[in-house]
Design a protein around this motif. Structure first.
Motif, PDB file in Angstrom:
ATOM      1  N   GLN A  48      61.210 175.889 -74.100  1.00 42.68           N
ATOM      2  CA  GLN A  48      62.217 175.066 -73.439  1.00 42.68           C
ATOM      3  C   GLN A  48      61.974 175.018 -71.935  1.00 42.68           C
ATOM      4  OE1 GLN A  48      64.342 173.129 -74.971  1.00 42.68           O
ATOM      5  NE2 GLN A  48      63.658 173.889 -76.951  1.00 42.68           N
ATOM      6  N   ALA A  49      61.592 176.155 -71.352  1.00 47.31           N
ATOM      7  CA  ALA A  49      61.318 176.197 -69.910  1.00 47.31           C
ATOM      8  C   ALA A  49      60.106 175.334 -69.568  1.00 47.31           C
ATOM      9  CB  ALA A  49      61.097 177.637 -69.466  1.00 47.31           C
ATOM     10  N   PHE A  50      59.074 175.333 -70.414  1.00 47.26           N
ATOM     11  CA  PHE A  50      57.901 174.503 -70.167  1.00 47.26           C
ATOM     12  C   PHE A  50      58.254 173.021 -70.283  1.00 47.26           C
ATOM     13  CE2 PHE A  50      55.372 178.208 -70.006  1.00 47.26           C
ATOM     14  CZ  PHE A  50      54.178 177.836 -69.411  1.00 47.26           C
ATOM     15  N   ARG A  51      59.074 172.682 -71.245  1.00 45.12           N
ATOM     16  CA  ARG A  51      59.498 171.276 -71.368  1.00 45.12           C
ATOM     17  C   ARG A  51      60.231 170.828 -70.110  1.00 45.12           C
ATOM     18  NH1 ARG A  51      61.415 171.796 -77.579  1.00 45.12           N
ATOM     19  NH2 ARG A  51      59.356 171.479 -78.494  1.00 45.12           N
ATOM     20  N   ALA A  52      61.053 171.713 -69.564  1.00 46.10           N
ATOM     21  CA  ALA A  52      61.804 171.374 -68.353  1.00 46.10           C
ATOM     22  C   ALA A  52      60.887 171.241 -67.139  1.00 46.10           C
ATOM     23  CB  ALA A  52      62.881 172.428 -68.090  1.00 46.10           C
ATOM     24  N   ALA A  53      59.799 172.020 -67.103  1.00 49.61           N
ATOM     25  CA  ALA A  53      58.888 172.012 -65.948  1.00 49.61           C
ATOM     26  C   ALA A  53      57.772 170.973 -66.068  1.00 49.61           C
ATOM     27  CB  ALA A  53      58.270 173.398 -65.779  1.00 49.61           C
ATOM     28  N   ALA A  54      57.615 170.345 -67.210  1.00 48.98           N
ATOM     29  CA  ALA A  54      56.468 169.461 -67.479  1.00 48.98           C
ATOM     30  C   ALA A  54      56.291 168.358 -66.438  1.00 48.98           C
ATOM     31  CB  ALA A  54      56.599 168.851 -68.870  1.00 48.98           C
ATOM     32  N   SER A  55      57.358 167.759 -65.994  1.00 51.95           N
ATOM     33  CA  SER A  55      57.235 166.626 -65.065  1.00 51.95           C
ATOM     34  C   SER A  55      56.732 167.042 -63.681  1.00 51.95           C
ATOM     35  CB  SER A  55      58.583 165.904 -64.929  1.00 51.95           C
ATOM     36  OG  SER A  55      59.543 166.785 -64.376  1.00 51.95           O
ATOM     37  N   SER A  56      56.717 168.341 -63.395  1.00 53.34           N
ATOM     38  CA  SER A  56      56.220 168.819 -62.105  1.00 53.34           C
ATOM     39  C   SER A  56      54.699 168.988 -62.079  1.00 53.34           C
ATOM     40  CB  SER A  56      56.856 170.168 -61.766  1.00 53.34           C
ATOM     41  OG  SER A  56      58.250 170.026 -61.652  1.00 53.34           O
ATOM     42  N   HIS A 113      50.035 158.798 -59.999  1.00 57.57           N
ATOM     43  CA  HIS A 113      51.463 158.882 -60.339  1.00 57.57           C
ATOM     44  C   HIS A 113      51.575 159.131 -61.831  1.00 57.57           C
ATOM     45  CE1 HIS A 113      52.428 157.466 -56.348  1.00 57.57           C
ATOM     46  NE2 HIS A 113      51.572 156.470 -56.525  1.00 57.57           N
ATOM     47  N   GLY A 114      52.523 159.969 -62.210  1.00 54.62           N
ATOM     48  CA  GLY A 114      52.673 160.304 -63.626  1.00 54.62           C
ATOM     49  C   GLY A 114      51.797 161.488 -63.977  1.00 54.62           C
ATOM     50  N   GLY A 115      51.339 161.528 -65.202  1.00 51.36           N
ATOM     51  CA  GLY A 115      50.534 162.656 -65.631  1.00 51.36           C
ATOM     52  C   GLY A 115      49.721 162.327 -66.866  1.00 51.36           C
TER      53      GLY A 115
END
Length: 161
Positions: free
Chosen positions: A54-62, A131-133
């Motif tokens: 869950q923490a990785f999903r939350a941090a993915a956009s960074s 931009h993006g990933g």
């Protein structure tokens, strides 16, 4: 007298609430991935357990390069040796994963990713956008079944040599 007893009871409940929060805060802090840095490249690796996922999903956009490592049977893999080189062949990052995820923050450009588990290396080329990933998924044969010979054609789940 009733009022003092009621106030004392509320104070006790509040203190119990604070103790519970303080006792759980180290567990919550451990589930948040801590960024590391090598050669000026920031990354996180892990993803063992539901809290970390869950923490990785939350941090993915960074992070603009997100990698996942698993077997073809669907089991997540860890301890993958990953090497990232620039399009010009310059080493950028070399790291061993601590779970099935490796998220990296890179400058936009072309890269080659090498990922090795045990004796099998997978290599991919990727363009990291400005931009993006980009997401990469690496899948290997089940490591517990590598080298198992297929004796009969009708055997279920027989691995190919």
């Amino acid at each position: 007298m009733f009022r003092n007893a009621r106030l004392s009871q509320l104070l006790s409940l509040f203190l119990l609430f604070l103790v519970c929060i303080c006792a759980n805060s180290p567990a919550l802090a451990q589930s948040v991935p801590q960024p590391a840095s090598k050669n000026g490249v920031s990354y996180i690796t892990g993803g063992v357990g539901e809290d970390e996922v869950q923490a990785f999903r939350a941090a993915a956009s960074s992070y603009n390069l997100r990698m996942t490592f698993a077997s073809k049977t669907g089991n997540y893999l860890s301890d993958i040796d990953v090497t990232i080189t620039s399009g010009a062949g310059r080493p950028v990052l070399s790291v061993r994963t601590e779970g099935p995820f490796l998220f990296v923050r890179l400058p936009a450009g072309r890269y080659q990713i090498g990922a090795q588990t045990r004796h099998v290396t997978e290599t991919r080329k990727i363009q990291v956008p400005a931009h993006g990933g980009a997401d990469l998924r690496f899948y290997w044969e089940d490591p517990d079944r590598h080298g198992v010979l297929r004796i009969c054609r009708s055997c279920p789940n027989a691995a190919r040599p």
